[in-house]
Design an enzyme around this catalytic site. Structure first.
Site, PDB file in Angstrom:
ATOM      1  N   SER A  81     -26.681 -56.567  33.323  1.00 30.73           N
ATOM      2  CA  SER A  81     -25.572 -55.012  33.670  1.00 30.73           C
ATOM      3  C   SER A  81     -24.240 -55.622  32.852  1.00 30.73           C
ATOM      4  O   SER A  81     -24.095 -56.734  33.652  1.00 30.73           O
ATOM      5  CB  SER A  81     -25.313 -54.515  35.347  1.00 30.73           C
ATOM      6  OG  SER A  81     -24.565 -54.206  34.910  1.00 30.73           O
ATOM      7  N   TYR A 108     -25.062 -57.057  43.669  1.00 33.16           N
ATOM      8  CA  TYR A 108     -25.794 -56.710  41.382  1.00 33.16           C
ATOM      9  C   TYR A 108     -24.781 -57.122  41.808  1.00 33.16           C
ATOM     10  O   TYR A 108     -25.258 -57.701  40.404  1.00 33.16           O
ATOM     11  CB  TYR A 108     -25.474 -54.926  42.206  1.00 33.16           C
ATOM     12  CG  TYR A 108     -25.427 -54.662  40.838  1.00 33.16           C
ATOM     13  CD1 TYR A 108     -26.917 -53.941  40.974  1.00 33.16           C
ATOM     14  CD2 TYR A 108     -25.330 -54.732  39.389  1.00 33.16           C
ATOM     15  CE1 TYR A 108     -27.639 -52.772  39.445  1.00 33.16           C
ATOM     16  CE2 TYR A 108     -25.827 -53.473  38.611  1.00 33.16           C
ATOM     17  CZ  TYR A 108     -27.030 -52.677  38.605  1.00 33.16           C
ATOM     18  OH  TYR A 108     -26.952 -52.638  37.902  1.00 33.16           O
TER      19      TYR A 108
HETATM   20  N1  LIG Z   1     -28.426 -46.582  34.921  1.00 31.32           N
HETATM   21  C1  LIG Z   1     -27.658 -47.860  35.131  1.00 31.32           C
HETATM   22  O1  LIG Z   1     -26.750 -46.774  34.758  1.00 31.32           O
HETATM   23  C2  LIG Z   1     -27.625 -49.181  34.412  1.00 31.32           C
HETATM   24  C3  LIG Z   1     -26.707 -49.997  33.773  1.00 31.32           C
HETATM   25  C4  LIG Z   1     -26.584 -51.583  33.806  1.00 31.32           C
HETATM   26  C5  LIG Z   1     -27.617 -51.256  33.985  1.00 31.32           C
HETATM   27  N2  LIG Z   1     -29.241 -51.072  34.786  1.00 31.32           N
HETATM   28  C6  LIG Z   1     -29.925 -51.636  34.624  1.00 31.32           C
HETATM   29  O2  LIG Z   1     -31.160 -50.887  33.736  1.00 31.32           O
HETATM   30  C7  LIG Z   1     -32.133 -51.842  34.570  1.00 31.32           C
HETATM   31  C8  LIG Z   1     -32.938 -49.739  34.796  1.00 31.32           C
HETATM   32  O3  LIG Z   1     -32.281 -48.883  35.522  1.00 31.32           O
HETATM   33  P1  LIG Z   1     -32.187 -48.050  35.830  1.00 31.32           P
HETATM   34  O4  LIG Z   1     -31.399 -47.079  35.878  1.00 31.32           O
HETATM   35  O5  LIG Z   1     -33.550 -47.044  35.170  1.00 31.32           O
HETATM   36  O6  LIG Z   1     -32.617 -47.374  37.081  1.00 31.32           O
HETATM   37  P2  LIG Z   1     -34.244 -46.573  37.560  1.00 31.32           P
HETATM   38  O7  LIG Z   1     -34.801 -45.683  37.244  1.00 31.32           O
HETATM   39  O8  LIG Z   1     -34.078 -46.947  39.436  1.00 31.32           O
HETATM   40  O9  LIG Z   1     -35.062 -47.585  37.625  1.00 31.32           O
HETATM   41  C9  LIG Z   1     -35.538 -48.901  37.795  1.00 31.32           C
HETATM   42  C10 LIG Z   1     -37.132 -49.556  37.531  1.00 31.32           C
HETATM   43  O10 LIG Z   1     -37.210 -50.833  38.713  1.00 31.32           O
HETATM   44  C11 LIG Z   1     -38.030 -50.209  38.950  1.00 31.32           C
HETATM   45  N3  LIG Z   1     -38.485 -51.366  40.344  1.00 31.32           N
HETATM   46  C12 LIG Z   1     -37.633 -51.114  41.445  1.00 31.32           C
HETATM   47  N4  LIG Z   1     -37.752 -52.536  42.127  1.00 31.32           N
HETATM   48  C13 LIG Z   1     -39.072 -52.638  41.807  1.00 31.32           C
HETATM   49  C14 LIG Z   1     -39.781 -53.420  42.920  1.00 31.32           C
HETATM   50  N5  LIG Z   1     -39.297 -54.278  43.905  1.00 31.32           N
HETATM   51  N6  LIG Z   1     -41.042 -54.177  41.517  1.00 31.32           N
HETATM   52  C15 LIG Z   1     -41.022 -53.783  40.865  1.00 31.32           C
HETATM   53  N7  LIG Z   1     -40.284 -53.026  39.740  1.00 31.32           N
HETATM   54  C16 LIG Z   1     -39.280 -52.418  40.947  1.00 31.32           C
HETATM   55  C17 LIG Z   1     -38.469 -49.127  39.895  1.00 31.32           C
HETATM   56  O11 LIG Z   1     -39.965 -49.352  39.756  1.00 31.32           O
HETATM   57  P3  LIG Z   1     -40.464 -47.949  40.588  1.00 31.32           P
HETATM   58  O12 LIG Z   1     -39.987 -46.370  40.455  1.00 31.32           O
HETATM   59  O13 LIG Z   1     -41.855 -47.881  41.030  1.00 31.32           O
HETATM   60  O14 LIG Z   1     -39.572 -47.770  41.856  1.00 31.32           O
HETATM   61  C18 LIG Z   1     -37.880 -48.367  38.426  1.00 31.32           C
HETATM   62  O15 LIG Z   1     -39.092 -48.422  37.036  1.00 31.32           O
HETATM   63  C19 LIG Z   1     -32.033 -52.260  35.638  1.00 31.32           C
HETATM   64  O16 LIG Z   1     -31.978 -53.667  35.531  1.00 31.32           O
HETATM   65  C20 LIG Z   1     -30.633 -51.548  36.090  1.00 31.32           C
HETATM   66  O17 LIG Z   1     -29.897 -52.385  36.699  1.00 31.32           O
HETATM   67  C21 LIG Z   1     -28.695 -50.227  34.406  1.00 31.32           C
END
Ligand SMILES: NC(=O)c1ccc[n+]([C@@H]2O[C@H](COP(=O)([O-])OP(=O)(O)OC[C@H]3O[C@@H](n4cnc5c(N)ncnc54)[C@H](OP(=O)(O)O)[C@@H]3O)[C@@H](O)[C@H]2O)c1
Length: 225
Positions: A81, A108
């Protein structure tokens, strides 16, 4: 297959089963993410964000690395991120588990910086192999990430929602990094969506990267096998 990156035992069990069942692994995308407004510890006693963003993926990648190397060419992608830039003082080696002065933002930022340093150090260690390691900021995306982020963050993202990427748009950049033939020898780099970019100065500090690697091995070695 079940995998809880917050549990060292779960990562070990997953890898054991994966290695028994799967002969090849060409792409590993460490994507899991979490936001914890309040400090929580995993069953192993690690701060939750650090465990899910960094420690779990470090262990997972390490345990699968031989299988990845056997199947080379292969790619490892760490979904990071741009928030890693907020860790302006670098990794706090005296307080890796953020026992003092916790905030969700600090956790984070520091955990994503740790993932960035892991990306550079692993890429350097694999420099003579056909396995690339890169990190990516996937953009600001509509997702479930902020469920635990507290009301202010949730409100902010509600207001900003029309400007955010859809999961499909964001995944496109990650998939490109995993498959684009023109990136087959690009390694140790940081991408902001599909553009190669520079991570923070702290994320390029190879002394910190090596120190973090050693500290991580020590942390993991301190757990019962
Ligand atoms: N959304 C944004 O704006 C943004 C910006 C920058 C970076 N990111 C990064 O993008 C990536 C994906 O995030 P997202 O935005 O798609 O969020 P999300 O919708 O909350 O998805 C997060 C994923 O991580 C999994 N997860 C969480 N805790 C876990 C654990 N203990 N063991 C295994 N899996 C786990 C969740 O699985 P479950 O659903 O099974 O819990 C879900 O599939 C992350 O690394 C995040 O930091 C996101």
């Amino acid at each position: 297959m079940e995998l809880d990156l917050a549990s060292v035992q779960s990562v070990r069990d997953f890898c054991k089963r994966f290695l028994e069942e799967q002969a090849q692994l060409h792409v590993l995308i460490n994507n899991a993410g979490t936001v914890q407004a309040k400090r929580r510890e995993t069953a192993d006693g690690f701060e939750m964000t650090f465990a899910v963003h960094y420690l779990g993926p470090f262990l997972l990648t390490s345990l699968l690395l031989d299988r990845i190397l056997e199947g080379a060419p292969a790619r490892i992608i760490n979904v990071s991120s741009r928030i890693h830039r907020l860790a302006t003082n670098g990794i706090d080696f005296d307080d890796l588990q953020l026992e003092k002065g916790y905030s969700g933002r600090t956790a984070y930022a520091q955990s994503k910086l740790a993932l960035e340093l892991f990306t550079r150090e692993l890429a350097a260690r694999l420099a003579d192999k056909e396995v690339t390691v890169n990190s990516i900021h996937p953009g600001a995306v509509i997702s479930n990430l902020r469920t635990d982020a507290g009301p202010l963050m949730q409100f902010l993202f509600f207001v900003l929602r029309p400007t955010l990427l859809t999961p499909e748009q964001s995944a496109e950049a990650v998939c490109l990094l995993a498959t684009d033939p023109s990136l087959s020898s690009v390694t140790g780099k940081y991408f902001s969506k599909s553009e190669q970019s520079n991570p923070s100065r702290q994320a390029q500090d190879m002394t910190a990267a090596k120190r973090l690697w050693a500290a991580t091995e020590e942390l993991l070695a301190s757990l019962p096998t």
